[in-house]
Enzyme design. Sequence first.
Site, mmCIF file in Angstrom:
data_model
loop_
_atom_site.group_PDB
_atom_site.id
_atom_site.type_symbol
_atom_site.label_atom_id
_atom_site.label_comp_id
_atom_site.label_asym_id
_atom_site.label_seq_id
_atom_site.Cartn_x
_atom_site.Cartn_y
_atom_site.Cartn_z
ATOM 1 N N GLU A 337 9.580 29.381 21.979
ATOM 2 C CA GLU A 337 10.954 29.880 22.115
ATOM 3 C C GLU A 337 11.032 31.398 21.969
ATOM 4 O O GLU A 337 12.081 31.940 21.654
ATOM 5 C CB GLU A 337 11.881 29.158 21.118
ATOM 6 C CG GLU A 337 11.998 27.673 21.448
ATOM 7 C CD GLU A 337 12.486 26.814 20.299
ATOM 8 O OE1 GLU A 337 12.631 27.352 19.181
ATOM 9 O OE2 GLU A 337 12.706 25.613 20.504
ATOM 10 N N ASP A 361 9.407 24.092 13.060
ATOM 11 C CA ASP A 361 10.783 24.094 12.570
ATOM 12 C C ASP A 361 10.762 23.741 11.087
ATOM 13 O O ASP A 361 10.030 22.833 10.670
ATOM 14 C CB ASP A 361 11.613 23.014 13.270
ATOM 15 C CG ASP A 361 12.213 23.475 14.584
ATOM 16 O OD1 ASP A 361 12.000 24.635 14.959
ATOM 17 O OD2 ASP A 361 12.868 22.653 15.238
#
EC number: 5.3.1.25
Length: 591
Positions: A337, A361
């Site tokens: 990302e 994450d």
Amino acid sequence: MNKISLPKIGIRPVIDGRRMGVRESLEEQTMNMAKATAALLTEKLRHACGAAVECVISDTCIAGMAEAAACEEKFSSQNVGLTITVTPCWCYGSETIDMDPTRPKAIWGFNGTERPGAVYLAAALAAHSQKGIPAFSIYGHDVQDADDTSIPADVEEKLLRFARAGLAVASMKGKSYLSLGGVSMGIAGSIVDHNFFESWLGMKVQAVDMTELRRRIDQKIYDEAELEMALAWADKNFRYGEDENNKQYQRNAEQSRAVLRESLLMAMCIRDMMQGNSKLADIGRVEESLGYNAIAAGFQGQRHWTDQYPNGDTAEAILNSSFDWNGVREPFVVATENDSLNGVAMLMGHQLTGTAQVFADVRTYWSPEAIERVTGHKLDGLAEHGIIHLINSGSAALDGSCKQRDSEGNPTMKPHWEISQQEADACLAATEWCPAIHEYFRGGGYSSRFLTEGGVPFTMTRVNIIKGLGPVLQIAEGWSVELPKDVHDILNKRTNSTWPTTWFAPRLTGKGPFTDVYSVMANWGANHGVLTIGHVGADFITLASMLRIPVCMHNVEETKVYRPSAWAAHGMDIEGQDYRACQNYGPLYKR
């Protein structure tokens, strides 16, 4: 691959310049101190690429301005990126110090009684402080005899910690971060801050649209023979997990093959964009063969790419691992990302340890009560106070399965130069490749799925940028945790069971953000974090101080915190000192 010379460590033996007996009596002892320091560093350290560390020793002992200038000329011609000044005696403070404003520097003053090495150390550090050029102090705890040539354990620890961090600083300087794409789904870390890279890290940002990746794939700007090798490697080593998509979104064999092919091509092309590839010049693509001199990269992916093309999961996971179809090799640093700030934490961890980094994450805090309610299982051991679920579809290195083994047979992640092909194969065997979930990734792809073995020490880190303050670093040392299989399955299926998982238990201190596991999660500054093998938070703290990045959260023992000596003049609380010193001195490469 483009070869740029690696930074060296400069060793500066300084001496009392008074002739007619004083200097002459100290020459051998002083130069031997420099040689012993160089021998220690070359024996114990390697660059992140695996190459041996080289030390450059001044041709003469340094007694004053003339010899200091001659030493500096030698260092400038040999790419010295950090210096260690050593002495067993009194010398002339400001006349002999290293004055380069951006080069990390330390001074080792020998703790002996015959000559006052400690007095020079104090005088030289005072000069550094007054001139605004911070330096690290190294002074042994116990007095040594004048003829004792050994390096005490506490001195060795500081020499190595300083050198590891200093090499990281020097290795990042002049390199680039390849921003492949732009902002992913509004994630702040992918709003790439050029000033941060330039002013704090000495790096450039190379911004490239994702259409360049598309062009390289479509126009065959890659090594076609290597692609066939990569496909054969995947056919031999990839195990595929279940396809959890609805029937209408499942791909047939031909479509799945095309997705795999493009995923491997993405890995090849991103690698070539980072470091170059001479094979491209052979097919007439000389410009593309050079690469962008990137020491780290990020790939936006979502959603402008992934809504129609295979996602970056396979490419990122392979690049971040310590092995691929070419065998065991140095892992790359590629942030999913395009989270450039997590990419910087990955880069720091890799430079300090030489190991692959696990991008994840920081997904869920599971309290002991919640786990017992959902599964009936009562947490104990390392997990007794609760755990954090670290999971992400993207760039977690396959090394994170911890199927490598240390000298005692414990699960770990090793520097790539210590990894055997059998260990690489074991990491691959522990990984399944699951078809990407269509709701997230309409263009398809494969996500790696593995489970990190338990009981492994890790350090979780993250860089954040705070408006009005600048960058800050977070550090949480802890361990991976192994849950009973049925408990893991229940918890994992509540999120996305096609992604890699690490159950993480931070070490608690009972204070501040480490009061409990919930507080660690609550105080984490962003949605992503990085796992680096080992309890290496102290190395991160030293590195951050060199770059003038304050540490806003850590659970490292105070006795291991090692920062420049001038920090002590910025107050009595060591964490407050860090903030005030970083603000006072400003970023290492001020702009």
